[in-house]
Scaffold this motif. Structure first.
Motif, PDB file in Angstrom:
ATOM      1  N   ASN A 127     -58.507  38.218 -66.950  1.00 60.94           N
ATOM      2  CA  ASN A 127     -58.791  39.665 -67.021  1.00 60.94           C
ATOM      3  C   ASN A 127     -58.521  40.250 -68.406  1.00 60.94           C
ATOM      4  O   ASN A 127     -58.539  41.469 -68.571  1.00 60.94           O
ATOM      5  CB  ASN A 127     -57.990  40.443 -65.962  1.00 60.94           C
ATOM      6  CG  ASN A 127     -58.429  40.091 -64.549  1.00 60.94           C
ATOM      7  OD1 ASN A 127     -59.617  39.900 -64.291  1.00 60.94           O
ATOM      8  ND2 ASN A 127     -57.465  39.981 -63.640  1.00 60.94           N
ATOM      9  N   GLU A 128     -58.291  39.397 -69.407  1.00 64.56           N
ATOM     10  CA  GLU A 128     -58.088  39.873 -70.772  1.00 64.56           C
ATOM     11  C   GLU A 128     -59.423  40.211 -71.406  1.00 64.56           C
ATOM     12  O   GLU A 128     -60.387  39.444 -71.311  1.00 64.56           O
ATOM     13  CB  GLU A 128     -57.386  38.792 -71.603  1.00 64.56           C
ATOM     14  CG  GLU A 128     -57.181  39.182 -73.064  1.00 64.56           C
ATOM     15  CD  GLU A 128     -56.624  38.051 -73.910  1.00 64.56           C
ATOM     16  OE1 GLU A 128     -56.223  38.322 -75.052  1.00 64.56           O
ATOM     17  OE2 GLU A 128     -56.586  36.894 -73.425  1.00 64.56           O
ATOM     18  N   VAL A 129     -59.508  41.369 -72.062  1.00 64.70           N
ATOM     19  CA  VAL A 129     -60.687  41.699 -72.854  1.00 64.70           C
ATOM     20  C   VAL A 129     -60.609  40.878 -74.133  1.00 64.70           C
ATOM     21  O   VAL A 129     -59.707  41.069 -74.953  1.00 64.70           O
ATOM     22  CB  VAL A 129     -60.761  43.200 -73.180  1.00 64.70           C
ATOM     23  CG1 VAL A 129     -61.947  43.476 -74.103  1.00 64.70           C
ATOM     24  CG2 VAL A 129     -60.885  44.013 -71.905  1.00 64.70           C
ATOM     25  N   VAL A 130     -61.549  39.961 -74.297  1.00 67.45           N
ATOM     26  CA  VAL A 130     -61.457  39.020 -75.420  1.00 67.45           C
ATOM     27  C   VAL A 130     -62.365  39.403 -76.574  1.00 67.45           C
ATOM     28  O   VAL A 130     -62.116  39.020 -77.724  1.00 67.45           O
ATOM     29  CB  VAL A 130     -61.766  37.583 -74.944  1.00 67.45           C
ATOM     30  CG1 VAL A 130     -60.664  37.094 -74.011  1.00 67.45           C
ATOM     31  CG2 VAL A 130     -63.116  37.492 -74.262  1.00 67.45           C
ATOM     32  N   GLN A 157     -55.835  37.142 -83.924  1.00 68.21           N
ATOM     33  CA  GLN A 157     -56.062  37.005 -85.364  1.00 68.21           C
ATOM     34  C   GLN A 157     -56.265  35.548 -85.778  1.00 68.21           C
ATOM     35  O   GLN A 157     -56.439  35.266 -86.966  1.00 68.21           O
ATOM     36  CB  GLN A 157     -54.880  37.605 -86.141  1.00 68.21           C
ATOM     37  CG  GLN A 157     -54.787  39.126 -85.997  1.00 68.21           C
ATOM     38  CD  GLN A 157     -53.739  39.738 -86.889  1.00 68.21           C
ATOM     39  OE1 GLN A 157     -52.906  39.039 -87.483  1.00 68.21           O
ATOM     40  NE2 GLN A 157     -53.752  41.048 -87.005  1.00 68.21           N
ATOM     41  N   ARG A 158     -56.271  34.656 -84.828  1.00 66.66           N
ATOM     42  CA  ARG A 158     -56.468  33.242 -85.146  1.00 66.66           C
ATOM     43  C   ARG A 158     -57.937  32.889 -84.952  1.00 66.66           C
ATOM     44  O   ARG A 158     -58.408  32.704 -83.828  1.00 66.66           O
ATOM     45  CB  ARG A 158     -55.583  32.368 -84.266  1.00 66.66           C
ATOM     46  CG  ARG A 158     -54.110  32.407 -84.649  1.00 66.66           C
ATOM     47  CD  ARG A 158     -53.287  31.500 -83.749  1.00 66.66           C
ATOM     48  NE  ARG A 158     -51.920  31.364 -84.240  1.00 66.66           N
ATOM     49  CZ  ARG A 158     -50.952  30.726 -83.595  1.00 66.66           C
ATOM     50  NH1 ARG A 158     -51.215  30.156 -82.416  1.00 66.66           N
ATOM     51  NH2 ARG A 158     -49.738  30.642 -84.089  1.00 66.66           N
ATOM     52  N   MET A 214     -54.067  34.463 -77.786  1.00 66.38           N
ATOM     53  CA  MET A 214     -52.624  34.323 -77.716  1.00 66.38           C
ATOM     54  C   MET A 214     -52.091  34.436 -76.288  1.00 66.38           C
ATOM     55  O   MET A 214     -51.073  33.828 -75.939  1.00 66.38           O
ATOM     56  CB  MET A 214     -51.964  35.376 -78.609  1.00 66.38           C
ATOM     57  CG  MET A 214     -52.439  35.320 -80.054  1.00 66.38           C
ATOM     58  SD  MET A 214     -52.196  33.687 -80.797  1.00 66.38           S
ATOM     59  CE  MET A 214     -50.422  33.586 -80.805  1.00 66.38           C
ATOM     60  N   LYS A 215     -52.780  35.198 -75.451  1.00 69.21           N
ATOM     61  CA  LYS A 215     -52.280  35.414 -74.094  1.00 69.21           C
ATOM     62  C   LYS A 215     -52.380  34.157 -73.247  1.00 69.21           C
ATOM     63  O   LYS A 215     -51.433  33.776 -72.563  1.00 69.21           O
ATOM     64  CB  LYS A 215     -53.050  36.561 -73.434  1.00 69.21           C
ATOM     65  CG  LYS A 215     -52.600  36.882 -72.017  1.00 69.21           C
ATOM     66  CD  LYS A 215     -53.380  38.062 -71.440  1.00 69.21           C
ATOM     67  CE  LYS A 215     -52.963  38.362 -70.003  1.00 69.21           C
ATOM     68  NZ  LYS A 215     -53.709  39.515 -69.437  1.00 69.21           N
ATOM     69  N   GLY A 239     -51.928  45.311 -84.015  1.00 73.68           N
ATOM     70  CA  GLY A 239     -51.891  44.840 -82.636  1.00 73.68           C
ATOM     71  C   GLY A 239     -52.287  43.387 -82.475  1.00 73.68           C
ATOM     72  O   GLY A 239     -52.536  42.937 -81.357  1.00 73.68           O
ATOM     73  N   GLY A 240     -52.383  42.655 -83.602  1.00 75.43           N
ATOM     74  CA  GLY A 240     -52.712  41.236 -83.527  1.00 75.43           C
ATOM     75  C   GLY A 240     -54.164  40.957 -83.231  1.00 75.43           C
ATOM     76  O   GLY A 240     -54.505  39.917 -82.679  1.00 75.43           O
TER      77      GLY A 240
END
Length: 916
Positions: A127-130, A157-158, A214-215, A239-240
């Motif tokens: 459910n993360e907005v990517v 940021q990667r 990252m999540k 915010g990365g």
């Protein structure tokens, strides 16, 4: 004149390196929206005019949008002109997406905004907005005829990928807040790209990248399919997160989003789209030697002989442009290289190969066979100045370039390849200068380039002034990617491709098709070797585009004999795993400038473990064949044989990438994404497949190396000792190992089973010997006493082995707790059985808990049994089971039981166990 053009380019482009402005005039025409199960379509209206920097650069008023689910983890978003057909870069993979399984659009996590138009993708699993393109994220959407820009927000940021570039950092913009990367195929000698902008793109155009989330610790992939000159603008925000802008000067927006998976999971889906890499012949994994500057055949013979005298493995001799007559393609100098064909036959008798270079430009000579053929059939790129064949300049002087959009161009190319083969039966082809490189920047003056001008280019690296009548159609574009002119070091961008007649095709101009030339050249070459010579092709290219891996391998271009360029090669090899060309390497010891003994020795040690291992250097540099220094000879001899000892492992991993996609060479972080230290060590060591870790010496004066071992058992294949032990609940650590010049530390990851042949003990010089040398399995148990591995075997040269199923594929599963090794035959065929397939030895590392085990029982697939005895080395903690001349192939075994004797020991093995 060139200085004036250069200044103009900079002035036109000073508009900004990072100019991802929050401008988006497009809104959804709600009446146009159509929502199918797997595809949505709509139109976008531009309701107000945006300021146009150049009057001829019209703005697209109505855009057509397609959003479609290609697979449950692949989403395609295409934005084009609703009223006029525009240039679209192709995907030429005939099986593109064949195994995709689309999901309903409602399950893809895709939502959009009406005004202004925007969209976001939410990972359906987390459910993360990517990724997001919206006003809320200050995203740009500009759509002009000669300027397209879109800003995509990512939750991390990667970011990795975008090529072709030479760099020491795998992560994009790792040392800056904002970076600009130019993507455009250019004849550039590996300029270092630190993201500061400028004309630093090299050779190929690869608009694919991956974002590490990252999540979830997973990766997502993105392809922005566009062949026009472009910049990628990377801006790290609070915010990365990252705002990544694609700024292009033609074509359309053609975006493919690959949903979160492991790194290899994303690459497999991407390679399914553009084409999985083709399978090279087995011999290509051996060592290759080349030099620009071997001016006679006698010199080539001398080099080959000295390799044998020095007892250094050598598989392939290469020929740079020296062998040609007046540097013209498909010729052999009748004086300097008299007898070349006979010499190649001598190489073949010694189980060696020969590969010559072919350049992109054909000699412009009205009496030349290939010019006559092409000119009579409209097979060349045309000039917008004369409306006739475009004239460039490369090594033979004035030159012309085939247009592979013309069906007859392939006929001309095949004729040349056939003629060359009749003169010398080559084993592969090296495609160079295929960006297309041109010694004129743009249209050449209407005269043949003189010998004096060509010599000036050779000695000073200069370029002939372009024809002042070259049309300025693409000079007035509002943005010059890379701050350099599109014509720089290549043919005029107004030159146009032909199809079947002499009519100018407005979309098939070099402005659009430039970066595709090498792709079609490789395809034509691959077809000739496959269809006419009936051989498995080996092709090496410099320029490349998505899909090139279907036809060719790759080297990283004209590097420099410096320590930092040796280090940069690791990052370049990683990148091409992503781009679908896993068989890659750099010029060992460096191409330009003089190397030295220590640098060359260390580079030979590391480069021996590249997939493609070739020493190659420039005519203006000192000789650097490895036998010239004692230290380099020792390093080369042993490192190459260390690689040869595990060459069937290399071949298996390469085969699996051809079968399924993914990577062969890996940074630690792809295998250990949750280990923070693994990310830090990415540029200092590399993995081959999931099992082998190579920690090379990368800095001058060192006699030690400090590999980082993630928390797992690790074993050194030099002596089979365990160098790191798994700790339950523990972490990885850096260890110290001696690093002399007579060996390389090759570490085996716990949990692995690999095929092994002792090429050092058997003094192997050619890979052909590895087809008969007995093979052993090496088992390196993990912290739980388990291990797994695979092996693929074929004859190494059969044509289309995957399509025709001409390979044997087996897996091995080991469990200490069960005291068993299980063999599973995944795929088999009726082809010849190689001597190396016979059971010879089984070695278990880290076997201290099995010190008392002294016997094992091999059980065949039909129940027959054969007993073998074991011996334990208490110092190394290694348990070995040996059965010389057993007569049983690994694929005939069902399993091996340890610490037991067979109920019936066969003095002569049952024939049902033997593959005839």
């Amino acid at each position: 004149m060139r200085n004036i053009i250069w200044i103009l380019c900079i002035l036109l482009s000073t508009y900004s390196l990072i100019n991802v402005n929050a401008e988006n005039p497009y809104t959804v025409d709600k009446s146009s929206v159509q929502k199918g199960e797997y595809k949505w379509t709509m139109k976008l209206n531009n309701n107000h005019a945006m300021e146009d920097e150049v009057s001829s650069n019209k703005e697209i008023k109505t855009a057509a949008v397609i959003i479609e689910s290609l697979d449950e983890s692949v989403l395609h978003v295409k934005i084009s002109d609703a009223n006029e057909q525009r240039w679209e870069a192709p995907i030429i993979n005939p099986n593109s997406g064949k195994n995709y399984k689309p999901a309903q659009m409602t399950k893809m996590g895709f939502t959009y905004d009406d005004s202004p138009f925007g969209f976001k993708i939410q990972d359906p699993n987390s459910n993360e907005v990517v990724v997001e393109m919206s006003a809320a994220k200050s995203s740009t959407l500009k759509f002009f005829d000669k300027l397209l820009e879109i800003g995509l927000w990512y939750s991390s940021q990667r970011v990795y990928g975008l090529g072709e570039r030479t760099t020491g950092e795998f992560e994009l913009c790792s040392e800056r807040d904002s970076c600009t990367y130019n993507l455009w195929g250019r004849d550039a000698a590996c300029p270092y790209d630190d993201g500061s902008g400028g004309c630093k793109g090299a050779y190929g155009q690869q608009p694919f990248y991956m974002v590490h989330l990252m999540k979830t610790k997973l990766f997502m992939g993105v392809l922005s399919l566009n062949s026009n000159n472009q910049d990628a603008l990377v801006h790290k925000i609070a915010g990365g997160a990252t705002m990544l802008g694609h700024k292009m000067i033609g074509g359309i927006f053609d975006l493919y989003f690959f949903y979160p998976k492991t790194a290899d999971g994303v690459m497999k889906k991407y390679h399914e789209l553009i084409g999985r890499p083709y399978m090279p012949p087995f011999w290509a994994l051996g060592f290759h030697q080349c030099r620009y500057g071997w001016r006679t055949l006698d010199k080539v013979k001398e080099v080959a002989a000295k390799f044998d005298q020095a007892d250094i493995p050598l598989e392939v001799m290469w020929a740079d442009i020296d062998y040609m007559k007046d540097y013209a393609d498909f010729t052999v100098d009748p004086v300097r290289f008299k007898g070349l064909g006979d010499f190649v036959q001598e190489l073949h008798q010694k189980k060696m190969k020969w590969v010559p270079i072919i350049d992109a430009g054909l000699k412009y000579n009205k009496e030349d066979k290939y010019f006559i053929m092409g000119e009579a059939n409209n097979a060349f790129i045309k000039s917008a100045v004369t409306k006739k064949t475009l004239i460039g300049a490369v090594w033979p002087g004035s030159a012309v370039f085939l247009s592979f959009y013309s069906p007859y161009a392939t006929t001309v190319w095949h004729e040349g390849l056939s003629d060359l083969y009749k003169m010398a039966e080559y084993d592969g082809i090296w495609l160079d200068m295929n960006e297309i490189a041109n010694f004129c920047s743009g249209e050449c003056p209407p005269k043949q380039i003189t010998e004096e001008e060509r010599t000036w280019r050779l000695l000073r690296g200069g370029y002939v002034e372009p024809d002042p009548h070259d049309p300025k159609e693409f000079d007035d574009i509002p943005y010059h990617p890379g701050n350099c002119h599109n014509n720089d070091k290549t043919v005029s961008q107004t030159g146009y491709e032909n199809s079947t007649n002499d009519v100018e095709d407005k979309t098939r101009k070099q402005y659009n098709t430039h970066s595709l030339w090498a792709l079609f050249e490789a395809k034509a070459t691959h077809e000739f070797i496959s269809n006419k010579l009936k051989r498995r092709p080996f092709i090496l290219t410099r320029a490349n585009f998505p899909g090139s891996g279907l036809f060719t391998t790759k080297w990283l271009g004209d590097n420099h004999s410096r320590w930092e360029y040796m280090r940069y090669s690791i990052i370049g090899i990683y990148a091409f795993q992503m781009f679908g060309i896993p068989f890659v390497g750099s010029d060992m010891c460096g191409f330009m400038s003089d190397t030295n003994e220590e640098l060359c020795a260390r580079w030979m040690q590391m480069g021996a473990f590249y997939p493609f291992s070739r020493n190659h250097n420039d005519i203006h540099s000192r000789d650097q064949e490895p036998y010239l220094w004692e230290k380099v000879a020792i390093a080369s001899r042993n490192a190459l044989r260390q690689k040869y000892s595990i060459l069937w492992y290399y071949y298996t991993k390469l085969y699996e990438v051809s079968l399924f996609g993914g990577s062969m060479v890996k940074p630690l972080m792809w295998e250990f994404p949750e280990d923070k230290k693994a990310w830090e060590k990415t540029k200092y060591m590399f993995m081959i497949g999931p099992s082998i870790l190579i920690p090379p010496v990368l800095f001058e004066g060192l006699l030690k190396t400090w590999p980082y071992c993630p928390n797992q058992n690790w074993y050194n294949l030099l002596d089979f000792t365990q160098v790191f032990k798994y700790k339950a609940g523990g972490t990885g650590d850096q260890i110290e190992l001696p690093a002399g010049f007579d060996w390389v530390n090759v570490l085996l990851r716990g949990g692995s089973i690999i095929p092994y042949q002792d090429a050092i003990k058997n003094k192997v010089k050619r890979t052909e010997a590895l087809k008969v040398l007995p093979m052993e399995l090496i088992v390196g148990p993990d912290g739980q006493g388990k291990a797994y591995g695979t092996l693929i075997v074929d004859n190494g040269i059969s044509l289309n082995p995957i399509e025709n199923g001409l390979y044997r594929y087996m897996s091995f599963t080991f469990a200490m707790s069960e005291k068993k090794l299980t063999v599973k035959l995944i795929h088999d065929y009726d082809g010849e059985k190689l001597g190396m397939e016979e059971f010879n030895k089984l070695t278990i590392l880290g076997a201290d808990s099995w010190a008392s085990v002294s016997s094992a029982c091999i059980v065949g697939k039909t129940g027959q049994k054969i007993g073998v005895s074991g011996s334990y080395d208490s110092l190394k903690k290694v348990l070995t089971f040996t059965k010389a001349n057993s007569g049983i192939n690994w694929s005939a075994i069902d399993h091996v039981d340890f610490d037991t004797t067979c109920q019936k020991i066969y003095s002569k093995l049952d024939l049902s166990l033997i593959h005839i």
